[in-house]
Design an enzyme around this catalytic site. Structure first.
Site, short mmCIF file in Angstrom:
data_model
loop_
_atom_site.label_atom_id
_atom_site.label_comp_id
_atom_site.label_asym_id
_atom_site.label_seq_id
_atom_site.Cartn_x
_atom_site.Cartn_y
_atom_site.Cartn_z
N GLU A 145 0.80 -1.22 0.00
CA GLU A 145 0.00 0.00 0.00
C GLU A 145 0.84 1.27 0.00
OE1 GLU A 145 -0.68 -2.58 1.98
OE2 GLU A 145 -2.74 -3.21 1.52
N HIS A 189 -10.39 -4.86 10.40
CA HIS A 189 -11.08 -4.52 9.16
C HIS A 189 -12.26 -3.59 9.40
CE1 HIS A 189 -8.88 -7.86 7.28
NE2 HIS A 189 -9.25 -7.38 6.12
#
Lengths: 337, 326
Positions: free
Chosen positions: B60, B129
């Site tokens: 990322e 998450h």
């Protein structure tokens, strides 16, 4: 390379050295603040590599030791010095300082203070070159310490996977701030680390500009041919501390003497003298002219330039003025478009 | 006027912007061949090819950095981060670079990137998450942060974000991708600034953003049945905040509830209350109340998860409290 080009290269290296040493003096006089990382001793690397690049055409990016890279790309020395002074005429209008020299007009895309951050930015510049189908490449200069960041591994993987036209130049000056390379990297020869990502690489003397240029030419040709990235490592040494607050206590005097004897300017001057291109007098005259240019042009410009206006503090945060087509205002009940 | 799902609206915006400008690219994990975790880029790989719909490795920070570097050389990357939790890995390139490059270059360089990412608690995805993190991005100068609540804004704000020359973070929500709504057939750009009064009312202002606007709308229905007239304000943009619209609404209703899915500490609601205090303190008839997530990592267990995040009844209860009916 003809003799006038060789004289110019020597003059550039002397100029860059004097620029750095003069900024040291200005720092001691408190005319320059913040962090100041000097490039003295490493001149042959940036000067030699970028001599082989298409300056102003190829993209160049580096870390915080960035003055010389910017100037060799074509950023005016007086604007770089004015930036160190924090003046509004500076390369970054006084907003960046020593570590953040920018001159996009010559495709010098900045100095960055987060170690390793320029790796992906360079690959992104290269992605743009490839996407547009130009013959430009991106050149990323970083030190050996940067290779221990995750961005090194992530970026080399993607650059190789996507065959991006990017040249990684590792300026191995043996120290990550104050920690010697054998105490921070499990692999001493940095060029070997690129092979993990199928990137061709090599290691060279970074003190002899002729060696640097020969290696850089091959590396740049490889990258420009569309064959993907290349990683070139130059062994070099900074003569001063990591930054101005660094006393070099972690290095031995013997080691420093050994590297001082391999000063890139001395090596090149001796060669030009041996080959009869220049005499001692020529070189002394050159040094004098450089001193004068730095005082009367570069430093004077920085000293006499105005400060940024405090009322402009918020300028440059976002684009100004905001484009109403995308930004707004939101008119109740109105459908945009 | 077509009705479409939130994810379809995002996909349509991608498609139109990719067709409009060859410098637009999309990049992210699984967005190409796999079509995107939430289908927001489905079919685009087949239409625009691997060079423009770029499947990235799970890196990322560096693929965000590659987008940033490309944007400095004239590209318009739309960077997808699969979950806002993973955006934490990209904070160096996003916050230390993208948000600061225009400023520290004295306006000589810019980073017109778009980062899209879902932030929110969905269905038992547990602590790693389920983060929201809106409050972290909205505190960073040099960024724009927007939170589209419906397909129209998801479509029109993405299009504006691609054209805008600033770095824009678009916070979506896992529970909204299948939400349907109307989007005009013709091309529409929705502004990246400006709060919107979604429902007019006179007794209390319910302030939300992203998914919590829907909690406020449902709460307003329930309150209406109880004889309380609630105005619903969608912030739309968390950076910059539209202070005028907030002030005007508070001056009208004199009572405020802020519904945020983030934790309260140093949060969206804290910022909005500061804005109200600074803009119109004396218009308040009651202390503002924040409805927010519990101050814990989001738990896995279904009932614990439900207890950790605000719901419609929490907003109703808060509204009744500020209007003196609790």
């Amino acid at each position: 390379m003809n003799s006038s080009d060789r004289k110019r290269l020597l003059r550039e290296m002397i100029f860059f050295r004097r620029f750095e040493e003069r900024s040291f003096e200005a720092y001691m006089e408190r005319k320059i603040g913040g962090f100041l990382h000097l490039y003295s001793g490493q001149e042959a690397v940036a000067t030699g590599v970028l001599e082989m690049a298409r300056r102003g055409h190829d993209y160049v990016i580096t870390g915080y030791r960035d003055h010389v890279h910017a100037m060799k790309c074509g950023a005016p020395a007086r604007e770089v010095m004015a930036e160190l002074y924090g003046k509004v005429t500076g390369s970054s209008r006084g907003r960046g300082g020593s570590m953040h020299i920018f001159d996009p007009s010559v495709h010098f895309m900045g100095g960055y203070a987060l170690v390793g951050q320029p790796f992906p930015l360079a690959a992104g510049l290269a992605l743009a070159c490839k996407h547009k189908g130009t013959d430009q490449i991106a050149i990323c200069f970083l030190g050996d310490g940067a290779n221990n960041q995750g961005t090194f591994h992530e970026t080399l993987n993607m650059a190789s996977l996507w065959k991006l036209p990017v040249l990684f130049v590792c300026e191995n000056n043996l120290y990550a701030i104050g920690t010697r390379i054998d105490r921070s990297s499990a692999v001493i020869d940095q060029y070997k680390r690129a092979t993990a990502y199928n990137i061709p690489s090599s290691q060279h003397d970074g003190q002899d500009i002729d060696v640097v240029m020969a290696a850089a030419r091959e590396a740049i040709d490889h990258v420009r041919s569309g064959a993907g990235p290349y990683f070139v490592e130059f062994m070099t040494y900074r003569q001063r501390g990591h930054s101005m607050s660094d006393s070099n206590a972690y290095r031995s005097k013997d080691e420093e003497r050994e590297w001082l004897a391999r000063d890139p300017i001395t090596i090149y001057s001796e060669r030009l003298k041996t080959e009869g291109v220049m005499s001692d007098d020529d070189i002394a005259e050159m040094e004098k002219a450089v001193l004068e240019e730095i005082e009367t042009d570069v430093v004077r410009f920085a000293e006499e330039s105005p400060e940024p206006r405090v009322e402009d503090l918020n300028q440059y945060c976002l684009e100004e003025p905001p484009d109403p087509r995308w930004i707004g205002p939101l008119v109740p009940g109105e459908r945009h478009g | 006027m077509a009705e479409m799902a939130y994810w379809e609206a995002i996909r349509r915006a991608h498609d139109e912007e990719l067709a409009n400008d060859p410098m637009v690219i999309a990049m992210g994990e699984d967005i190409g061949v796999a079509g995107g975790t939430y289908k927001a880029t489905s079919g685009l790989y087949q239409k625009y090819g691997a060079a423009r719909i770029i499947d990235t490795p799970i890196s990322e920070n560096s693929y965000t950095g590659i987008g940033i570097g490309a944007s400095m050389a004239g590209m318009r990357p739309i960077i997808e981060i699969m979950s806002i939790n993973f955006a934490l890995l990209a904070l160096d390139t996003l916050i230390n670079a993208a948000a600061k490059i225009r400023y520290m270059s004295g306006g000589r360089a810019s980073c017109p990137i778009v980062m899209r990412t879902p932030g929110g608690t969905a269905h038992q995805l547990a602590a790693q998450h389920s983060a929201r993190l809106a409050r972290m991005f909205m505190s960073t100068p040099g960024l724009r942060v927007v939170t589209p609540r419906n397909p129209l804004d998801a479509y029109g704000m993405l299009k504006s974000a691609v054209r805008c020359n600033d770095p824009v973070i678009i916070i979506e929500h896992e529970s909204m991708y299948n939400m349907r709504g109307e989007v005009p057939d013709n091309e529409v750009f929705r502004p990246l600034e400006g709060a919107e009064i979604v429902r007019a009312g006179s007794d209390v202002t319910l302030i939300g953003y992203n998914y919590s606007v829907h909690l406020c709308l449902s709460a307003a229905d329930k309150l209406s049945a109880m004889g309380v007239s609630a105005e619903v304000l969608d912030l739309r943009a968390l950076r910059p905040i539209d202070r005028d619209t907030i002030r005007r609404s508070v001056e009208k209703t004199h009572n405020v509830v802020i519904a945020e899915e983030d934790e309260a500490t140093v949060g969206v609601g804290a910022e909005i209350i500061s804005v109200i205090v600074e803009e119109c303190f004396f218009a308040l008839d009651s202390q503002p109340v924040r409805v927010h997530a519990a101050d814990v990592p989001v738990p896995y267990n279904r009932s614990l998860e439900k207890a950790a995040i605000p719901d419609v009844d929490d907003v109703v209860a808060a509204a009744l409290k500020v209007v003196g009916r609790a």
